[in-house]
Scaffold this motif. Sequence first.
Motif, mmCIF file in Angstrom:
data_model
loop_
_atom_site.group_PDB
_atom_site.id
_atom_site.type_symbol
_atom_site.label_atom_id
_atom_site.label_comp_id
_atom_site.label_asym_id
_atom_site.label_seq_id
_atom_site.Cartn_x
_atom_site.Cartn_y
_atom_site.Cartn_z
ATOM 1 N N THR A 79 0.864 -1.299 -0.023
ATOM 2 C CA THR A 79 0.172 -0.040 -0.044
ATOM 3 C C THR A 79 0.740 1.195 0.053
ATOM 4 O OG1 THR A 79 -1.701 -0.996 0.982
ATOM 5 C CG2 THR A 79 -1.528 1.287 1.208
ATOM 6 N N ARG A 89 -1.972 4.206 -3.781
ATOM 7 C CA ARG A 89 -2.156 2.703 -4.523
ATOM 8 C C ARG A 89 -2.195 1.546 -3.375
ATOM 9 N NH1 ARG A 89 2.364 3.196 -7.407
ATOM 10 N NH2 ARG A 89 3.576 1.640 -6.487
ATOM 11 N N SER A 90 -3.089 0.520 -3.568
ATOM 12 C CA SER A 90 -2.823 -0.798 -2.708
ATOM 13 C C SER A 90 -3.085 -1.889 -3.820
ATOM 14 C CB SER A 90 -4.210 -0.588 -2.230
ATOM 15 O OG SER A 90 -4.140 -1.469 -1.089
ATOM 16 N N GLN A 91 -2.104 -2.718 -3.703
ATOM 17 C CA GLN A 91 -2.197 -3.805 -4.464
ATOM 18 C C GLN A 91 -1.907 -5.094 -3.551
ATOM 19 O OE1 GLN A 91 1.025 -3.648 -7.525
ATOM 20 N NE2 GLN A 91 0.552 -5.784 -8.270
#
Length: 376
Positions: A79, A89-91
């Motif tokens: 994150t 952004r969060s992945q």
Amino acid sequence: MLLHHKKIAIIGAGPVGLTMAILLEQKGIDVTVYERDKDAQTRIWGGTLDLHKGSGQEAMKKAGLLERYYEQAIAMGRTIADEKGNILRSQKITPEEARDNPEINRNDLRTLLLESLKSNTVAWNSKVTNLEAKDGKWILHFEKNQTATTDFVIGANGGMSAIRKYITDAEVEETGTYMIQGEISQAEMKCKEFLNLCQGNILMTAYNGNLLVANPKNKDSLSYNVIFKTPLDWTIKNNLDFRNAESISSFLADRFSDWNETYTQLFRVTSVFMGLPTRKIPLNKWEKNRPLPITLIGDAAHLMPPFAGQGANIGLVDAMILSENLLSGQFETIESAILDYEKQMFVYANKAQKETRENELMMQDAGFSFMGFVGG
């Protein structure tokens, strides 16, 4: 076999030293690991480790422990947030990525490794202070005036190893970056907003010369690092007292005064801090005369900052290559097996150090706004 009827001493019960011991002991070699920690329950401080495919995971596989590592490690996404607490952004990790480089708690990894060794392989509370070559043997001298005798010494006792001086005059150098580590138990009660910001991932935030990296799943705790470029006058004006958590909390709150309250709350609820400059060891040629077999693996051989996630992984490669050389029957003497390992190690460790340094300089030049390099 080169090591039959030989006693092997490994100095240091970190992941690299213990893995080396497993690989030797599985082939019936007489090995003892000497560790300064009081016992196996002594808690290891620090963030999680992520073992990489092609390096750390290969060593686990060779030791027969890869599946157990997968069972205990946690695959974690990333994150990215800004200083105001907004998620940029969060992945999450996909099922296909779950085994790429999952994170494992350092104490859990030690336990996993210890369970693969004989119960008496590790001599706890045994801090080696000096070595002496005598009558074709190494005499190990310990802090409490005790001694032990061995044929072959492998130094795996970290970047500040006292064993290194028997092999090289290279000295540890600071790289110009400082890290402050903190840890919080019961984070869901003490800093719930920050925990929510992480979204179950490793969180990274950078702003105005400060980088914050946090892992909300370091076993039962939330652990984090604050990283910043060391000021030129740091050694003169640095009066940080890490025995006084309140003073460190105030120092960090001041550095982060222009950040959202979600971050400064993190520092206020931290009860224990640790600070350390990032360091490296120049990989100059090891030209010292060695009267008896001795070498280094892990950080003792090639200490480097954590900005590429390579330290533990490269150390595990050391253990894999050195053990193979000693056990394969391809070499006529222990010394020739050691020299071949060191020749290989200088190549891949130099490459890892270079990658780490490039990441660090990029990070510093960008004011700590570049965050993709951070490894476990």
